[in-house]
Design a protein around this motif. Structure first.
Motif, mmCIF file in Angstrom:
data_model
loop_
_atom_site.group_PDB
_atom_site.id
_atom_site.type_symbol
_atom_site.label_atom_id
_atom_site.label_comp_id
_atom_site.label_asym_id
_atom_site.label_seq_id
_atom_site.Cartn_x
_atom_site.Cartn_y
_atom_site.Cartn_z
ATOM 1 N N SER A 104 23.607 34.599 39.436
ATOM 2 C CA SER A 104 23.682 35.757 40.318
ATOM 3 C C SER A 104 22.264 36.178 40.665
ATOM 4 C CB SER A 104 24.437 36.919 39.652
ATOM 5 O OG SER A 104 23.769 37.332 38.481
ATOM 6 N N GLY A 105 22.132 37.016 41.689
ATOM 7 C CA GLY A 105 20.836 37.593 42.018
ATOM 8 C C GLY A 105 20.157 37.023 43.229
ATOM 9 N N GLY A 106 20.737 36.030 43.872
ATOM 10 C CA GLY A 106 20.127 35.504 45.082
ATOM 11 C C GLY A 106 20.217 36.506 46.224
ATOM 12 N N GLY A 107 19.567 36.167 47.327
ATOM 13 C CA GLY A 107 19.617 37.037 48.480
ATOM 14 C C GLY A 107 18.523 36.701 49.466
ATOM 15 N N SER A 110 10.064 39.954 46.024
ATOM 16 C CA SER A 110 10.495 39.468 44.704
ATOM 17 C C SER A 110 12.012 39.444 44.607
ATOM 18 C CB SER A 110 9.947 40.371 43.597
ATOM 19 O OG SER A 110 8.544 40.378 43.587
ATOM 20 N N LEU A 111 12.504 38.558 43.778
ATOM 21 C CA LEU A 111 13.921 38.500 43.414
ATOM 22 C C LEU A 111 14.009 38.080 41.959
ATOM 23 C CD1 LEU A 111 15.609 36.615 46.409
ATOM 24 C CD2 LEU A 111 15.990 39.007 45.759
ATOM 25 N N ARG A 112 15.088 38.478 41.303
ATOM 26 C CA ARG A 112 15.344 37.994 39.956
ATOM 27 C C ARG A 112 16.722 37.356 39.917
ATOM 28 N NH1 ARG A 112 15.836 41.084 34.116
ATOM 29 N NH2 ARG A 112 17.845 41.724 34.991
ATOM 30 N N LEU A 113 16.736 36.117 39.496
ATOM 31 C CA LEU A 113 17.996 35.393 39.314
ATOM 32 C C LEU A 113 18.435 35.506 37.867
ATOM 33 C CD1 LEU A 113 17.257 32.103 41.297
ATOM 34 C CD2 LEU A 113 18.094 34.301 42.152
ATOM 35 N N SER A 114 19.742 35.571 37.688
ATOM 36 C CA SER A 114 20.318 35.604 36.337
ATOM 37 C C SER A 114 21.315 34.474 36.207
ATOM 38 C CB SER A 114 21.027 36.939 36.091
ATOM 39 O OG SER A 114 20.136 38.026 36.197
ATOM 40 N N CYS A 115 21.462 34.003 34.982
ATOM 41 C CA CYS A 115 22.435 32.952 34.685
ATOM 42 C C CYS A 115 23.099 33.293 33.362
ATOM 43 C CB CYS A 115 21.754 31.594 34.612
ATOM 44 S SG CYS A 115 22.845 30.252 34.096
ATOM 45 N N LEU A 170 15.218 34.180 36.019
ATOM 46 C CA LEU A 170 14.074 33.647 36.748
ATOM 47 C C LEU A 170 13.536 34.775 37.623
ATOM 48 C CD1 LEU A 170 12.371 31.078 37.285
ATOM 49 C CD2 LEU A 170 13.749 30.754 39.356
ATOM 50 N N GLN A 171 12.402 35.311 37.218
ATOM 51 C CA GLN A 171 11.739 36.335 38.006
ATOM 52 C C GLN A 171 10.845 35.632 39.020
ATOM 53 O OE1 GLN A 171 11.995 39.806 37.940
ATOM 54 N NE2 GLN A 171 10.718 39.686 39.784
ATOM 55 N N MET A 172 11.099 35.909 40.298
ATOM 56 C CA MET A 172 10.354 35.243 41.367
ATOM 57 C C MET A 172 9.554 36.284 42.136
ATOM 58 S SD MET A 172 13.254 32.567 42.687
ATOM 59 C CE MET A 172 14.317 33.838 43.333
ATOM 60 N N ASN A 173 8.240 36.177 42.056
ATOM 61 C CA ASN A 173 7.351 37.089 42.753
ATOM 62 C C ASN A 173 6.556 36.337 43.821
ATOM 63 O OD1 ASN A 173 8.140 39.168 40.976
ATOM 64 N ND2 ASN A 173 6.503 38.651 39.540
ATOM 65 N N SER A 174 5.954 37.085 44.725
ATOM 66 C CA SER A 174 5.134 36.492 45.792
ATOM 67 C C SER A 174 5.868 35.350 46.480
ATOM 68 C CB SER A 174 3.798 35.999 45.213
ATOM 69 O OG SER A 174 3.092 37.052 44.600
ATOM 70 N N VAL A 212 5.296 26.707 41.607
ATOM 71 C CA VAL A 212 5.723 28.078 41.301
ATOM 72 C C VAL A 212 4.900 28.712 40.175
ATOM 73 C CG1 VAL A 212 8.064 27.505 42.044
ATOM 74 C CG2 VAL A 212 7.500 27.489 39.600
ATOM 75 N N LYS A 213 3.995 27.951 39.572
ATOM 76 C CA LYS A 213 3.190 28.502 38.480
ATOM 77 C C LYS A 213 2.437 29.741 38.938
ATOM 78 C CE LYS A 213 2.384 24.420 35.617
ATOM 79 N NZ LYS A 213 1.410 23.372 35.223
ATOM 80 N N GLY A 214 2.476 30.762 38.091
ATOM 81 C CA GLY A 214 1.783 32.002 38.417
ATOM 82 C C GLY A 214 2.600 32.948 39.267
ATOM 83 N N ARG A 215 3.709 32.485 39.820
ATOM 84 C CA ARG A 215 4.566 33.329 40.650
ATOM 85 C C ARG A 215 5.934 33.544 40.028
ATOM 86 N NH1 ARG A 215 6.181 31.689 45.513
ATOM 87 N NH2 ARG A 215 6.137 29.452 45.005
ATOM 88 N N PHE A 216 6.475 32.543 39.375
ATOM 89 C CA PHE A 216 7.809 32.611 38.779
ATOM 90 C C PHE A 216 7.683 32.689 37.259
ATOM 91 C CE2 PHE A 216 10.376 30.186 42.266
ATOM 92 C CZ PHE A 216 9.825 31.010 43.224
ATOM 93 N N THR A 217 8.619 33.378 36.645
ATOM 94 C CA THR A 217 8.672 33.474 35.189
ATOM 95 C C THR A 217 10.107 33.252 34.722
ATOM 96 O OG1 THR A 217 6.863 35.081 35.164
ATOM 97 C CG2 THR A 217 8.196 34.879 33.165
ATOM 98 N N ILE A 218 10.279 32.280 33.826
ATOM 99 C CA ILE A 218 11.592 32.033 33.230
ATOM 100 C C ILE A 218 11.648 32.725 31.880
ATOM 101 C CG2 ILE A 218 10.889 29.855 32.131
ATOM 102 C CD1 ILE A 218 13.706 28.771 32.791
#
Length: 124
Positions: A7-10, A17-22, A78-82, A61-67
């Protein structure tokens, strides 16, 4: 048997930023996020070894995404920034009961369980 539900797409503008959840049911040893655009192969984005917590990222995605994981909730994030337009894709959560051999976390063939996917669209 492991079941996964993302969930969490869009849709978001570039730089957002977006945060995906699983949400996962069942025991796993490795979980990851993959993405795919039509006509291209599925690409490994990030992975986490659920036992020790080691994380891995694609260079793009290094430096922008965090799992990360919440063990109490058995949920992967999955936190997705920038975000960039080239991040636009269908994102899939994946899991397996054994860690990938040889560290090939980025290979879709290392994962036996997959979610249905959630669309992420980044506009200019």
């Amino acid at each position: 048997q492991v079941q996964l539900q993302e969930s969490g797409g869009g849709s978001v503008q570039a730089g957002g930023s977006l945060r995906l959840s699983c949400a996962a049911s069942g025991d796993t040893r490795c979980m990851g996020w993959f993405r795919q655009v039509p006509g291209k192969e599925r690409e490994g984005v990030a992975a986490i070894y659920t036992g020790g917590g080691s994380t891995y990222y694609a260079d793009s995605v290094k430096g922008r995404f965090t799992i990360s994981q919440d063990n109490a909730k058995n949920t992967l994030y999955l936190q997705m920034n920038s975000l960039k337009p080239e991040d636009t894709a269908m994102y899939y959560c994946a899991a397996d009961t054994t860690p990938p051999y040889g560290g090939t976390w980025y290979s879709e063939y290392e994962y036996n369980y997959w979610g249905q996917g959630t669309q992420v669209t980044v506009s200019h």
